[in-house]
Design a protein around this motif. Structure first.
Motif, PDB file in Angstrom:
ATOM      1  N   THR A   9       0.831  -1.213   0.000  1.00  0.00           N
ATOM      2  CA  THR A   9       0.000   0.000   0.000  1.00  0.00           C
ATOM      3  C   THR A   9       0.861   1.256   0.000  1.00  0.00           C
ATOM      4  OG1 THR A   9      -1.750  -1.170   1.193  1.00  0.00           O
ATOM      5  CG2 THR A   9      -1.817   1.242   1.236  1.00  0.00           C
ATOM      6  N   VAL A  10       1.834   1.306   0.902  1.00  0.00           N
ATOM      7  CA  VAL A  10       2.712   2.487   0.986  1.00  0.00           C
ATOM      8  C   VAL A  10       3.516   2.634  -0.303  1.00  0.00           C
ATOM      9  CG1 VAL A  10       4.691   3.483   2.205  1.00  0.00           C
ATOM     10  CG2 VAL A  10       2.809   2.474   3.501  1.00  0.00           C
ATOM     11  N   GLY A  11       4.066   1.522  -0.794  1.00  0.00           N
ATOM     12  CA  GLY A  11       4.831   1.564  -2.042  1.00  0.00           C
ATOM     13  C   GLY A  11       3.996   2.035  -3.213  1.00  0.00           C
ATOM     14  N   TYR A  12       2.780   1.534  -3.310  1.00  0.00           N
ATOM     15  CA  TYR A  12       1.898   1.919  -4.403  1.00  0.00           C
ATOM     16  C   TYR A  12       1.560   3.409  -4.342  1.00  0.00           C
ATOM     17  CZ  TYR A  12      -1.811   1.647  -7.830  1.00  0.00           C
ATOM     18  OH  TYR A  12      -2.588   1.835  -8.940  1.00  0.00           O
ATOM     19  N   ILE A  13       1.283   3.902  -3.156  1.00  0.00           N
ATOM     20  CA  ILE A  13       0.958   5.329  -2.991  1.00  0.00           C
ATOM     21  C   ILE A  13       2.145   6.206  -3.378  1.00  0.00           C
ATOM     22  CG2 ILE A  13       0.440   7.121  -1.275  1.00  0.00           C
ATOM     23  CD1 ILE A  13      -1.336   4.979   0.133  1.00  0.00           C
ATOM     24  N   PHE A  14       3.321   5.889  -2.833  1.00  0.00           N
ATOM     25  CA  PHE A  14       4.498   6.718  -3.129  1.00  0.00           C
ATOM     26  C   PHE A  14       4.884   6.651  -4.609  1.00  0.00           C
ATOM     27  CE2 PHE A  14       5.283   6.746   1.482  1.00  0.00           C
ATOM     28  CZ  PHE A  14       5.502   8.104   1.643  1.00  0.00           C
ATOM     29  N   HIS A  15       4.801   5.470  -5.206  1.00  0.00           N
ATOM     30  CA  HIS A  15       5.128   5.361  -6.620  1.00  0.00           C
ATOM     31  C   HIS A  15       4.097   6.069  -7.493  1.00  0.00           C
ATOM     32  CE1 HIS A  15       8.205   2.536  -5.399  1.00  0.00           C
ATOM     33  NE2 HIS A  15       8.697   2.643  -6.617  1.00  0.00           N
ATOM     34  N   VAL A  17       2.527   8.818  -6.644  1.00  0.00           N
ATOM     35  CA  VAL A  17       2.880  10.239  -6.522  1.00  0.00           C
ATOM     36  C   VAL A  17       4.053  10.567  -7.446  1.00  0.00           C
ATOM     37  CG1 VAL A  17       3.824  11.978  -4.946  1.00  0.00           C
ATOM     38  CG2 VAL A  17       1.972  10.485  -4.191  1.00  0.00           C
ATOM     39  N   MET A  18       5.009   9.634  -7.566  1.00  0.00           N
ATOM     40  CA  MET A  18       6.187   9.852  -8.421  1.00  0.00           C
ATOM     41  C   MET A  18       5.914   9.524  -9.885  1.00  0.00           C
ATOM     42  SD  MET A  18       9.336   8.434  -6.097  1.00  0.00           S
ATOM     43  CE  MET A  18       8.781   6.746  -6.165  1.00  0.00           C
ATOM     44  N   LEU A  19       4.695   9.084 -10.191  1.00  0.00           N
ATOM     45  CA  LEU A  19       4.325   8.664 -11.543  1.00  0.00           C
ATOM     46  C   LEU A  19       5.224   7.542 -12.051  1.00  0.00           C
ATOM     47  CD1 LEU A  19       3.571  12.134 -13.156  1.00  0.00           C
ATOM     48  CD2 LEU A  19       1.952  10.523 -12.128  1.00  0.00           C
ATOM     49  N   SER A  24       6.086  -2.855 -11.550  1.00  0.00           N
ATOM     50  CA  SER A  24       7.272  -3.028 -12.395  1.00  0.00           C
ATOM     51  C   SER A  24       8.531  -2.808 -11.575  1.00  0.00           C
ATOM     52  CB  SER A  24       7.249  -2.052 -13.565  1.00  0.00           C
ATOM     53  OG  SER A  24       6.181  -2.327 -14.409  1.00  0.00           O
ATOM     54  N   TRP A  25       8.532  -1.759 -10.769  1.00  0.00           N
ATOM     55  CA  TRP A  25       9.693  -1.494  -9.926  1.00  0.00           C
ATOM     56  C   TRP A  25       9.895  -2.629  -8.929  1.00  0.00           C
ATOM     57  CZ3 TRP A  25      10.005  -1.233  -4.674  1.00  0.00           C
ATOM     58  CH2 TRP A  25      11.251  -0.898  -4.170  1.00  0.00           C
ATOM     59  N   GLN A  26       8.821  -3.126  -8.343  1.00  0.00           N
ATOM     60  CA  GLN A  26       8.923  -4.195  -7.355  1.00  0.00           C
ATOM     61  C   GLN A  26       9.615  -5.423  -7.963  1.00  0.00           C
ATOM     62  OE1 GLN A  26       5.173  -5.980  -6.141  1.00  0.00           O
ATOM     63  NE2 GLN A  26       5.849  -5.980  -4.002  1.00  0.00           N
ATOM     64  N   GLY A  79      17.650  10.389 -19.850  1.00  0.00           N
ATOM     65  CA  GLY A  79      16.832  10.835 -20.971  1.00  0.00           C
ATOM     66  C   GLY A  79      16.225   9.705 -21.779  1.00  0.00           C
ATOM     67  N   LEU A  80      16.915   8.568 -21.865  1.00  0.00           N
ATOM     68  CA  LEU A  80      16.415   7.433 -22.632  1.00  0.00           C
ATOM     69  C   LEU A  80      16.068   6.236 -21.753  1.00  0.00           C
ATOM     70  CD1 LEU A  80      18.947   7.535 -25.614  1.00  0.00           C
ATOM     71  CD2 LEU A  80      16.632   8.449 -25.541  1.00  0.00           C
ATOM     72  N   GLY A  81      16.939   5.932 -20.814  1.00  0.00           N
ATOM     73  CA  GLY A  81      16.752   4.734 -19.987  1.00  0.00           C
ATOM     74  C   GLY A  81      15.536   4.795 -19.087  1.00  0.00           C
ATOM     75  N   TRP A  82      15.360   5.883 -18.380  1.00  0.00           N
ATOM     76  CA  TRP A  82      14.225   5.998 -17.459  1.00  0.00           C
ATOM     77  C   TRP A  82      12.894   5.987 -18.210  1.00  0.00           C
ATOM     78  CZ3 TRP A  82      12.922   4.789 -12.882  1.00  0.00           C
ATOM     79  CH2 TRP A  82      11.832   5.369 -12.239  1.00  0.00           C
ATOM     80  N   PRO A  83      12.726   6.771 -19.289  1.00  0.00           N
ATOM     81  CA  PRO A  83      11.470   6.672 -20.044  1.00  0.00           C
ATOM     82  C   PRO A  83      11.242   5.274 -20.632  1.00  0.00           C
ATOM     83  CG  PRO A  83      12.585   8.702 -20.603  1.00  0.00           C
ATOM     84  CD  PRO A  83      13.537   7.904 -19.763  1.00  0.00           C
TER      85      PRO A  83
END
Length: 100
Positions: A9-15, A17-19, A24-26, A79-83
Motif C-alpha cells: 500500500t505504501v509503495g503503491y501510494i508513493f510510486h 505520486v512519483m508517476l 514493475s519497480w517491485q 533521458g532514454l533509460g528511465w522513459p
C-alpha cells in the motif's frame, strides 16, 4: 515491517505520486537483489571482466578526463533509460526480461 499489505500500500501510494509503476519497480528491484554483487550475473554495478576497454573508457582516455563522458552517460540514462523503463518495462537486458 513484516506486513506485506502495508508495504504494498505504501509503495503503491508513493510510486503513484512519483508517476512510476510500482509493480514493475517491485519486480525489477527483486531481480536486482537476486544476484547483487555476483561477478557475472549481477544486473548493475558489475565489474568489467576481460581486457577490452568499453567505448566510454576509450573516449575518456582519449580526451584526458572523465567528466564530459560521465555527463553524457547520465543524460543518456536519464533521458532514454528511465522513459524506456517507464513506458516499455525495459530493464538490465534480455537476460532479465521485461518488468511489466
Amino acid at each position: 515491517c513484516n506486513e506485506k499489505w502495508l508495504q504494498t500500500t505504501v509503495g503503491y501510494i508513493f510510486h503513484s505520486v512519483m508517476l512510476a509503476p510500482y509493480y514493475s519497480w517491485q519486480r525489477s528491484h527483486a531481480v536486482h537483489h537476486a544476484k547483487t554483487n555476483h561477478l557475472t550475473e549481477g544486473e548493475t554495478h558489475v565489474p568489467k571482466v576481460g581486457t577490452k576497454p568499453r567505448a566510454w573508457e576509450r573516449i575518456s582516455k582519449a580526451i584526458g578526463f572523465r567528466t564530459p563522458v560521465a555527463i553524457v552517460r547520465m543524460i543518456v540514462r536519464l533521458g532514454l533509460g528511465w522513459p524506456a523503463y517507464l513506458l516499455f518495462g525495459a530493464s538490465g537486458g534480455p537476460a532479465y526480461g521485461k518488468t511489466s
